[in-house]
Design a protein around this motif. Structure first.
Motif, PDB file in Angstrom:
ATOM      1  N   PRO A   1       0.817  -1.218   0.000  1.00  0.00           N
ATOM      2  CA  PRO A   1       0.000   0.000   0.000  1.00  0.00           C
ATOM      3  C   PRO A   1       0.848   1.264   0.000  1.00  0.00           C
ATOM      4  CG  PRO A   1      -0.679  -1.505   1.752  1.00  0.00           C
ATOM      5  CD  PRO A   1       0.621  -2.028   1.193  1.00  0.00           C
ATOM      6  N   TRP A   2       0.317   2.287  -0.668  1.00  0.00           N
ATOM      7  CA  TRP A   2       1.007   3.581  -0.717  1.00  0.00           C
ATOM      8  C   TRP A   2       1.003   4.290   0.625  1.00  0.00           C
ATOM      9  CZ3 TRP A   2       3.733   3.614  -4.809  1.00  0.00           C
ATOM     10  CH2 TRP A   2       3.239   3.271  -6.071  1.00  0.00           C
ATOM     11  N   GLY A   3      -0.020   4.087   1.418  1.00  0.00           N
ATOM     12  CA  GLY A   3      -0.156   4.843   2.663  1.00  0.00           C
ATOM     13  C   GLY A   3      -1.194   5.940   2.538  1.00  0.00           C
ATOM     14  N   GLU A   4      -1.561   6.264   1.323  1.00  0.00           N
ATOM     15  CA  GLU A   4      -2.641   7.207   1.029  1.00  0.00           C
ATOM     16  C   GLU A   4      -3.169   6.868  -0.363  1.00  0.00           C
ATOM     17  OE1 GLU A   4      -1.236  11.246   0.815  1.00  0.00           O
ATOM     18  OE2 GLU A   4       0.138  10.826  -0.808  1.00  0.00           O
ATOM     19  N   THR A   5      -4.376   7.274  -0.658  1.00  0.00           N
ATOM     20  CA  THR A   5      -4.946   7.036  -1.972  1.00  0.00           C
ATOM     21  C   THR A   5      -4.400   8.072  -2.945  1.00  0.00           C
ATOM     22  OG1 THR A   5      -6.947   6.112  -1.014  1.00  0.00           O
ATOM     23  CG2 THR A   5      -7.103   6.877  -3.288  1.00  0.00           C
ATOM     24  N   LEU A   6      -3.826   7.607  -4.041  1.00  0.00           N
ATOM     25  CA  LEU A   6      -3.284   8.515  -5.055  1.00  0.00           C
ATOM     26  C   LEU A   6      -4.404   8.906  -6.020  1.00  0.00           C
ATOM     27  CD1 LEU A   6       0.125   6.788  -5.874  1.00  0.00           C
ATOM     28  CD2 LEU A   6      -0.461   8.344  -3.999  1.00  0.00           C
ATOM     29  N   THR A   7      -4.363  10.140  -6.455  1.00  0.00           N
ATOM     30  CA  THR A   7      -5.397  10.634  -7.365  1.00  0.00           C
ATOM     31  C   THR A   7      -4.852  11.058  -8.716  1.00  0.00           C
ATOM     32  OG1 THR A   7      -5.210  12.858  -6.423  1.00  0.00           O
ATOM     33  CG2 THR A   7      -6.894  11.386  -5.476  1.00  0.00           C
ATOM     34  N   GLU A   8      -3.519  11.142  -8.818  1.00  0.00           N
ATOM     35  CA  GLU A   8      -2.919  11.517 -10.099  1.00  0.00           C
ATOM     36  C   GLU A   8      -1.534  10.894 -10.238  1.00  0.00           C
ATOM     37  OE1 GLU A   8      -1.147  15.903  -9.216  1.00  0.00           O
ATOM     38  OE2 GLU A   8      -3.328  15.758  -9.393  1.00  0.00           O
ATOM     39  N   ARG A   9      -1.130  10.745 -11.475  1.00  0.00           N
ATOM     40  CA  ARG A   9       0.135  10.071 -11.782  1.00  0.00           C
ATOM     41  C   ARG A   9       1.336  10.745 -11.129  1.00  0.00           C
ATOM     42  NH1 ARG A   9       2.468   8.692 -17.827  1.00  0.00           N
ATOM     43  NH2 ARG A   9       4.467   7.879 -17.126  1.00  0.00           N
ATOM     44  N   ALA A  10       1.325  12.052 -11.037  1.00  0.00           N
ATOM     45  CA  ALA A  10       2.470  12.776 -10.477  1.00  0.00           C
ATOM     46  C   ALA A  10       2.770  12.362  -9.034  1.00  0.00           C
ATOM     47  CB  ALA A  10       2.217  14.277 -10.551  1.00  0.00           C
ATOM     48  N   GLN A  11       1.804  11.814  -8.327  1.00  0.00           N
ATOM     49  CA  GLN A  11       2.013  11.402  -6.945  1.00  0.00           C
ATOM     50  C   GLN A  11       2.806  10.094  -6.826  1.00  0.00           C
ATOM     51  OE1 GLN A  11      -2.316  11.573  -6.239  1.00  0.00           O
ATOM     52  NE2 GLN A  11      -1.766  12.639  -4.337  1.00  0.00           N
ATOM     53  N   VAL A  12       2.875   9.328  -7.892  1.00  0.00           N
ATOM     54  CA  VAL A  12       3.508   8.015  -7.832  1.00  0.00           C
ATOM     55  C   VAL A  12       4.976   8.125  -7.448  1.00  0.00           C
ATOM     56  CG1 VAL A  12       4.148   5.957  -9.162  1.00  0.00           C
ATOM     57  CG2 VAL A  12       1.869   6.944  -9.418  1.00  0.00           C
ATOM     58  N   ARG A  13       5.693   9.031  -8.048  1.00  0.00           N
ATOM     59  CA  ARG A  13       7.126   9.160  -7.771  1.00  0.00           C
ATOM     60  C   ARG A  13       7.376   9.405  -6.285  1.00  0.00           C
ATOM     61  NH1 ARG A  13      11.003  12.810  -6.965  1.00  0.00           N
ATOM     62  NH2 ARG A  13      13.066  12.404  -7.829  1.00  0.00           N
ATOM     63  N   LYS A  14       6.664  10.358  -5.709  1.00  0.00           N
ATOM     64  CA  LYS A  14       6.831  10.671  -4.291  1.00  0.00           C
ATOM     65  C   LYS A  14       6.466   9.462  -3.436  1.00  0.00           C
ATOM     66  CE  LYS A  14       5.216  13.729  -0.642  1.00  0.00           C
ATOM     67  NZ  LYS A  14       4.255  14.750  -0.258  1.00  0.00           N
ATOM     68  N   ALA A  15       5.399   8.762  -3.791  1.00  0.00           N
ATOM     69  CA  ALA A  15       4.957   7.605  -3.023  1.00  0.00           C
ATOM     70  C   ALA A  15       5.994   6.483  -3.072  1.00  0.00           C
ATOM     71  CB  ALA A  15       3.600   7.127  -3.532  1.00  0.00           C
ATOM     72  N   VAL A  16       6.592   6.254  -4.242  1.00  0.00           N
ATOM     73  CA  VAL A  16       7.626   5.219  -4.365  1.00  0.00           C
ATOM     74  C   VAL A  16       8.846   5.594  -3.522  1.00  0.00           C
ATOM     75  CG1 VAL A  16       9.279   4.137  -5.937  1.00  0.00           C
ATOM     76  CG2 VAL A  16       6.885   4.328  -6.608  1.00  0.00           C
ATOM     77  N   VAL A  17       9.255   6.844  -3.581  1.00  0.00           N
ATOM     78  CA  VAL A  17      10.407   7.291  -2.793  1.00  0.00           C
ATOM     79  C   VAL A  17      10.131   7.096  -1.305  1.00  0.00           C
ATOM     80  CG1 VAL A  17      11.793   9.303  -2.126  1.00  0.00           C
ATOM     81  CG2 VAL A  17      11.309   8.867  -4.541  1.00  0.00           C
ATOM     82  N   MET A  18       8.923   7.410  -0.867  1.00  0.00           N
ATOM     83  CA  MET A  18       8.583   7.226   0.550  1.00  0.00           C
ATOM     84  C   MET A  18       8.625   5.747   0.935  1.00  0.00           C
ATOM     85  SD  MET A  18       5.614  10.094   1.141  1.00  0.00           S
ATOM     86  CE  MET A  18       5.226   9.451   2.746  1.00  0.00           C
ATOM     87  N   LEU A  19       8.083   4.873   0.083  1.00  0.00           N
ATOM     88  CA  LEU A  19       8.149   3.438   0.360  1.00  0.00           C
ATOM     89  C   LEU A  19       9.590   2.963   0.441  1.00  0.00           C
ATOM     90  CD1 LEU A  19       5.320   1.890  -1.845  1.00  0.00           C
ATOM     91  CD2 LEU A  19       5.329   2.185   0.645  1.00  0.00           C
ATOM     92  N   TYR A  20      10.414   3.422  -0.508  1.00  0.00           N
ATOM     93  CA  TYR A  20      11.826   3.040  -0.533  1.00  0.00           C
ATOM     94  C   TYR A  20      12.534   3.478   0.756  1.00  0.00           C
ATOM     95  CZ  TYR A  20      16.780   3.487  -1.570  1.00  0.00           C
ATOM     96  OH  TYR A  20      18.152   3.422  -1.503  1.00  0.00           O
ATOM     97  N   ARG A  21      12.340   4.721   1.140  1.00  0.00           N
ATOM     98  CA  ARG A  21      13.007   5.231   2.347  1.00  0.00           C
ATOM     99  C   ARG A  21      12.518   4.511   3.602  1.00  0.00           C
ATOM    100  NH1 ARG A  21      13.081  11.601   0.697  1.00  0.00           N
ATOM    101  NH2 ARG A  21      14.811  11.417  -0.771  1.00  0.00           N
ATOM    102  N   ASP A  22      11.211   4.266   3.684  1.00  0.00           N
ATOM    103  CA  ASP A  22      10.674   3.535   4.829  1.00  0.00           C
ATOM    104  C   ASP A  22      11.231   2.107   4.864  1.00  0.00           C
ATOM    105  OD1 ASP A  22       9.224   5.780   5.545  1.00  0.00           O
ATOM    106  OD2 ASP A  22       7.295   4.993   4.848  1.00  0.00           O
ATOM    107  N   ALA A  23      11.325   1.475   3.700  1.00  0.00           N
ATOM    108  CA  ALA A  23      11.867   0.119   3.618  1.00  0.00           C
ATOM    109  C   ALA A  23      13.324   0.097   4.051  1.00  0.00           C
ATOM    110  CB  ALA A  23      11.721  -0.434   2.202  1.00  0.00           C
TER     111      ALA A  23
END
Length: 98
Positions: free
Chosen positions: A64-86
């Motif tokens: 899960p992203w941690g929040e619901t994404l509503t546009e493609r531009a949010q994907v990059r930030k969400a992936v970076v957050m997952l990576y850093r958390d991991a």
């Protein structure tokens, strides 16, 4: 599984992740997907709620992203957050900006 992304956008995201961030995908699966033993991870789907990886040739792992994404531009930030958390969960140093 809802998605605000077109099929073309999903394919582009998957291609980018698999071509440029395969190692990051494996770290995300190990740290955030609950599969610390995974040896490979391929991005297989993206939707508003999560990113899905196919690991070790077969099992699907949805992170899960941690929040619901509503546009493609949010994907990059969400992936970076997952990576850093991991990285944090695994005790690995996170790289700077992706």
């Amino acid at each position: 599984m809802s998605t605000p992304f077109t099929a073309d956008a999903v394919e582009a995201i998957k291609r980018h992740m698999n071509d440029d961030h395969a190692g990051d995908s494996l770290i995300i699966v190990r740290g955030m997907g609950g599969r610390p033993e995974a040896t490979s991870a391929v991005t297989s789907d993206v939707d508003a709620e999560a990113i899905t990886f196919t690991i070790d040739g077969g099992e699907a792992v949805r992170v899960p992203w941690g929040e619901t994404l509503t546009e493609r531009a949010q994907v990059r930030k969400a992936v970076v957050m997952l990576y850093r958390d991991a990285c944090g969960r695994l005790g690995l140093p996170a790289r700077g900006e992706h």
